[in-house]
Structure formats: C-alpha cells, structure tokens
Design a protein around this motif. Sequence first.
Motif, short mmCIF file in Angstrom:
data_model
loop_
_atom_site.label_atom_id
_atom_site.label_comp_id
_atom_site.label_asym_id
_atom_site.label_seq_id
_atom_site.Cartn_x
_atom_site.Cartn_y
_atom_site.Cartn_z
N GLY A 152 0.77 -1.07 -0.01
CA GLY A 152 -0.01 -0.01 0.00
C GLY A 152 0.78 1.24 0.03
N ASN A 153 0.55 2.25 0.86
CA ASN A 153 1.25 3.48 0.68
C ASN A 153 2.44 3.57 1.81
OD1 ASN A 153 0.35 3.18 3.39
ND2 ASN A 153 -1.02 5.07 3.54
N GLY A 154 3.01 2.19 1.90
CA GLY A 154 4.16 2.40 2.78
C GLY A 154 4.23 1.87 4.25
N LYS A 155 3.08 2.11 4.54
CA LYS A 155 2.73 1.92 6.22
C LYS A 155 2.83 0.23 6.27
CE LYS A 155 2.12 6.05 7.45
NZ LYS A 155 2.88 6.96 8.24
N GLY A 156 1.95 -0.36 5.66
CA GLY A 156 1.83 -1.91 6.03
C GLY A 156 3.24 -2.64 5.63
N ILE A 157 3.55 -3.58 6.64
CA ILE A 157 4.43 -4.34 6.34
C ILE A 157 3.99 -5.97 5.97
CG2 ILE A 157 6.73 -5.32 7.52
CD1 ILE A 157 6.97 -2.86 8.94
N LEU A 158 4.55 -6.69 5.04
CA LEU A 158 4.11 -8.23 4.83
C LEU A 158 5.18 -8.81 5.84
CD1 LEU A 158 2.56 -10.07 3.14
CD2 LEU A 158 4.32 -10.04 1.75
N GLN A 159 4.73 -9.62 6.67
CA GLN A 159 5.55 -10.34 7.55
C GLN A 159 5.58 -11.95 7.29
OE1 GLN A 159 8.32 -10.09 9.58
NE2 GLN A 159 7.14 -8.31 10.65
N LEU A 160 6.61 -12.18 6.66
CA LEU A 160 6.81 -13.79 6.06
C LEU A 160 7.17 -14.67 7.24
CD1 LEU A 160 8.87 -12.96 2.77
CD2 LEU A 160 6.41 -13.11 3.21
N ALA A 161 7.57 -13.99 8.45
CA ALA A 161 8.13 -14.95 9.47
C ALA A 161 6.81 -15.78 10.19
CB ALA A 161 8.76 -14.04 10.63
N ASP A 162 5.77 -15.01 9.82
CA ASP A 162 4.47 -15.45 10.84
C ASP A 162 4.14 -17.05 9.97
OD1 ASP A 162 3.96 -13.52 12.39
OD2 ASP A 162 2.62 -12.41 11.07
N GLY A 163 4.30 -17.14 8.77
CA GLY A 163 3.97 -18.48 8.10
C GLY A 163 4.96 -19.53 8.92
N LEU A 164 6.29 -19.07 8.93
CA LEU A 164 7.13 -20.06 9.45
C LEU A 164 6.73 -20.43 10.92
CD1 LEU A 164 9.66 -21.66 9.31
CD2 LEU A 164 11.21 -19.82 9.98
N PHE A 165 6.64 -19.36 11.79
CA PHE A 165 6.06 -19.45 13.09
C PHE A 165 4.88 -20.35 13.12
CE2 PHE A 165 2.86 -17.58 16.28
CZ PHE A 165 4.02 -17.64 17.41
N LEU A 166 3.77 -20.32 12.31
CA LEU A 166 2.70 -21.22 12.34
C LEU A 166 3.17 -22.61 12.08
CD1 LEU A 166 -0.09 -18.98 10.85
CD2 LEU A 166 0.20 -19.63 13.08
N ALA A 167 4.07 -22.75 11.16
CA ALA A 167 4.35 -24.12 10.77
C ALA A 167 5.05 -24.73 11.83
CB ALA A 167 5.19 -24.08 9.42
N LEU A 168 6.02 -24.11 12.49
CA LEU A 168 6.67 -24.68 13.53
C LEU A 168 5.99 -24.93 14.96
CD1 LEU A 168 10.14 -22.47 13.26
CD2 LEU A 168 9.76 -24.70 12.74
N ILE A 169 4.81 -24.23 15.02
CA ILE A 169 4.20 -24.76 16.12
C ILE A 169 3.31 -26.03 15.83
CG2 ILE A 169 1.98 -24.24 17.21
CD1 ILE A 169 2.29 -21.19 16.63
N THR A 170 2.98 -26.40 14.51
CA THR A 170 2.50 -27.78 14.30
C THR A 170 3.62 -28.77 14.63
OG1 THR A 170 2.86 -27.76 12.06
CG2 THR A 170 0.74 -26.77 12.63
N LEU A 171 4.98 -28.34 14.57
CA LEU A 171 5.99 -29.56 14.27
C LEU A 171 6.60 -29.69 15.78
CD1 LEU A 171 8.21 -31.29 12.91
CD2 LEU A 171 9.47 -29.47 12.72
N ILE A 172 6.81 -28.45 16.58
CA ILE A 172 7.51 -28.73 17.80
C ILE A 172 6.62 -28.29 19.05
CG2 ILE A 172 9.16 -27.50 19.14
CD1 ILE A 172 10.63 -26.36 16.71
N LYS A 173 6.50 -29.45 19.91
CA LYS A 173 5.61 -29.42 21.01
C LYS A 173 6.16 -28.62 22.22
CE LYS A 173 2.89 -32.08 18.99
NZ LYS A 173 2.10 -31.54 18.07
N GLY A 174 5.45 -28.15 23.08
CA GLY A 174 5.95 -27.50 24.20
C GLY A 174 5.90 -26.01 24.05
N PRO A 175 6.59 -25.17 24.99
CA PRO A 175 6.42 -23.65 25.04
C PRO A 175 7.43 -22.88 24.25
CG PRO A 175 7.51 -24.64 27.16
CD PRO A 175 7.04 -25.77 26.24
#
Length: 182
Positions: A33-56
């Motif tokens: 958009g106008n330069g304010k919004g950031i596309l965060q690619l780390a969220d996809g990796l974060f969600l994938a790792l949650i399904t793989l790694i158990k615990g906190p």
Amino acid sequence: MYRLKSLKYLVTTGLITALLVTIAYVSQFIRIGNGKGILQLADGLFLALITLIKGPMLLISGVLYVTIIDIITGGFIFIPVSVVIRVLMFLITYFLARFLTRYGAIFCSSLMLLWYVLYSYFLFGTAVAITELINDAIQIAVSTILGITLSVIFVRINQHSINKIWDDEQFWHYKKSSDNVF
C-alpha cells in the motif's frame, strides 16, 4: 515445562527466535500500500513450527520475535497487540490442531492478524484501519499458504528422514526425572 530444564531446548528456542527475527527483519522491507503496511513472512514459519514442535518453545519465540521486530521498526505502540496476537496464534494452532487438521488450525490462527485492524481503528481512525485491513488480508493469505506449505514439508521430512528436524522424545527423560522428585 519439563523441557525447559534442557539446555538444548533453551538454545534451540534462542536459535528459532533469531531465525524468526532475521526473516521478519528482512521481510519488513516488503511494503504494502502506501508504505505503512509490512508483509511479515515470519508468521508463516512461526505457524508451521508450532505444528511441528511441542511445548512452550514457540510461545516464547513468538513473543520475543514480535517484540524485537516492533522495537527495530519503531512500532512501539504495536508491541502489546503483537504479543497478544502471537499468544493467541500459538494457543489456537497448538490446541485446535488436535480437533481440526493442522491446516485448519493454521488458517484460524492467521485470522488473529485481523486484531491489528481493530487496534489501528481505535488508535488512528478509519483510514488507517482500512489500509490495515488490506494489508492484513494479504498477510493472512501469505501466512496461511506459507504455514501450510512449510508444515507439510516439515512433517514429510520428519517422517521419511533419519535426521529429523525435531524429535520431542529426546526430552522425555526430563519429564521422568521430575515425576520422581516427591
């Protein structure tokens, strides 16, 4: 919590946090958009790792990486909502994956990014909230696609490889030793 007794688990938590911060920092230059919004690619990796790694581990990493990125990018005002969103994303993905498929849990967790729209509306008004809505819709799509793709890849590697990405069985002896304390 018995996993937190392991130095290997703590070091792995630090490494995953560093990886998420690095990916988030590099992807912050992808503006929408106008330069304010950031596309965060780390969220996809974060969600994938949650399904793989158990615990906190991912709960800790998720809170740390968004806090660090919000500090680096100067978005101090977004730290509280970012932390709440990542905690919700972790809880939804971690627990909902038991009832739904991991794909449905990743999608439902991605929807938590819409809380930024409400937060932006209360802080900055309608115009910023509309821009945030467009940004978050793209972010949800990218996070869901990336999260599901990486989750499938991680599970296949763990099932068909001798060298697993993550093996939670290596921490069971910490649980057994803590059960026999009293």
